[in-house]
Motif scaffolding. Structure first.
Motif: not given
Length: 526
Positions: A272, A274, A242-243, A183-185
């Protein structure tokens, strides 16, 4: 640590007896645990007694001393072996250096030779054992410091110091599954500073610890968020969630900290990402967003993307140029720093706010260089520069302000270096005068005594004295030797010992080479 065990191996009983009777072994912290007349017998005794030191002759029946030594060292590499040899065997004995022989003793055997060798080997064994104990202690420390090492990895990742392969390898070692989630961070940096400058260092440390606890409590139920400190006493939030909306989180954290403590809380948030190898970009963005407090004031949550007008071409930091700039400032190189400053600003800016951002990058590097070199009065000058930047409305004016500021920091550091280097060499000269009688004094040991690298000290000595370190030390020793020959009745070898050259032959040769006369000629005024 008990007495060290010694084994004597020689096919001649008289030689074994001579070695045993020459010195008081127990007073040297040693004990003779056995004697053997050949290598076969000795090998059995080595397996049984595990001696620390072995004295062995070269020529023995069945297996010679060098072959025997090779077998022992292959099996027990920690054992120290001394070869007893005659002058006619010495060249042959030197071959044993390749297999790890510790030392040689020439026949006829003198007590002074035995004492010198045993003292040297005893010290070496104790040092090795101490080092091994230290390694064991370090292994235990590694286990205790695992959380700290994990933080260090995360910081290296944020700094962009690791390759993609290293990131994955270390993430696996430190058990960080979020790195493999795909996922992204997003990264946020929290700067916490006191309202009052009167707070003590202890109060500042406690404030940082308390704020970190608050932040960690906020995220205690979210395993996809990590909090670490960086080297600037800032807290870094790394969110793989991600939420979670990081901006809202930071606003809540800021409100909590401001309500709980008397402090200033500035938060910057990067965009953000990835790709794992781009963490340093998100971290830099968050740090740059914090620097925007100079324009918007304290206690703000600033997103990097909000300070960049996406409709226009915006300024991008050039880490390589900024690093070069900091280095040049740190070494006081004014001319080169000015050249790099021009390169940084050799871009098309879309507006005043854009080149102000570039100016903040430059000032940040100046601040880092000044802090590293502990330039105390730089902060007042920095405040004046910030005010000037806020009021500057054109690039030429801003460039003039920055160039003056960069030159000021460079010149201040350069002046400090010159004073420091001069003082350092004076201290080194005094140190050599006081310690020249120690044969172990050299470039490495002297550099260690002053907590600098040998290469740096060597260059300073050449610059300040016109001589290499060895040349200067030899000069000092020979001057002292000349004085002792003039004013005392000490024998030549005693003079050599007084000036740190215990080898009489080498001292005699060196003295004549330096002064052009032998010691007797010098003493007799010839």
């Amino acid at each position: 640590m008990g007495k060290l065990k010694v084994l004597i191996v020689d096919d001649e009983h008289l030689i074994r007896n001579l070695i045993r009777m020459r010195i008081d072994w127990e007073s040297q912290g040693l004990i003779i645990v056995g004697e053997a007349s050949n290598a076969h017998e000795a090998m059995d005794m080595v397996d049984e007694l595990r001696p620390d030191i072995i004295f062995t002759d070269i020529y023995m029946p069945y297996i010679n001393g060098i072959e025997f030594s090779g077998k022992v060292l292959e099996k027990y590499p920690d054992i120290k072996i001394v070869v007893v040899t005659g002058h006619d065997e010495f060249e042959y004995a030197q071959q044993s250096i390749k297999i790890g022989i510790s030392d040689f003793i020439l026949k006829p055997i003198h007590a002074s030779d035995l004492l010198h060798v045993t003292a040297k080997l005893t010290q070496k064994i104790y040092e090795e054992r101490t080092r091994n104990q230290e390694l064991e202690r370090l292994k235990k420390d590694l286990e205790r410091n695992f959380p700290y090492l994990r933080e260090k990895f995360l910081y290296q990742w944020l700094e962009g110091a690791l390759s993609k392969e290293e990131i994955h390898e270390k993430a696996e070692y430190f058990k960080l599954p979020v790195f493999f989630s795909g996922g992204t961070y997003q990264i946020a940096v929290i700067e916490i500073s006191p309202i009052s400058e009167k707070q003590t260092e202890e109060q500042l440390i406690l404030l940082g610890m308390e704020c970190r606890n608050k932040i960690e409590t906020f995220y205690k139920d979210d395993s996809r968020v990590m909090i670490i400190p960086d080297t600037r006493n800032q807290m870094v939030i790394i969110s793989f969630s991600q939420t979670t909306h990081l901006v809202s989180d930071c606003e809540s954290i800021q409100a909590t900290l401001l309500k709980s403590y008397k402090c200033l809380v500035n938060i910057g948030i990067g965009r953000r990402r990835d790709k794992m190898q781009e963490a340093h970009l998100g971290y830099q963005e968050a740090c740059r967003a914090i620097h925007y407090k100079a324009f918007v004031g304290h206690n703000q949550v600033v997103c990097f993307e909000d300070i960049v007008d996406n409709r226009e071409e915006y300024y991008r930091s050039n880490p390589e140029l900024l690093q070069q700039l900091q280095f040049c400032i740190s070494v006081g190189s004014s001319e080169r720093a000015t050249e790099i400053l021009e390169q940084i600003f050799n871009v098309s800016f879309s507006g005043v706010s854009q080149f102000r951002m570039a100016a903040m990058d430059v000032i940040t590097e100046c601040q880092r260089a000044a802090m590293e070199q502990q330039i105390e009065d730089e902060q007042a000058q920095n405040a004046e520069t910030l005010v000037s930047i806020l009021t500057a409305d054109n690039l030429p004016e801003l460039m003039n302000i920055l160039e003056r500021y960069v030159l000021y920091v460079c010149q201040t550091i350069h002046s400090k270096f010159q004073t420091k280097e001069g003082n350092l060499i004076s201290q080194v000269k005094e140190y050599l005068e006081n310690h020249m009688s120690d044969p172990q004094v050299g470039l490495a040991s002297t550099a260690a005594a002053f907590f600098i690298s040998p290469g740096h000290l060597g260059r300073l000595m050449k610059k300040e004295t016109g001589q290499t370190f060895v040349e200067y030390l030899t000069h000092v020793r020979m001057k002292r030797a000349e004085n002792l020959l003039k004013t005392t009745d000490l024998k030549g070898y005693e003079v050599g010992e007084q000036v740190g050259i215990p080898d009489p032959h080498y001292f005699s040769v060196l003295f004549k080479k330096t002064t052009g006369r032998s010691m007797n000629e010098y003493r007799n005024g010839k």
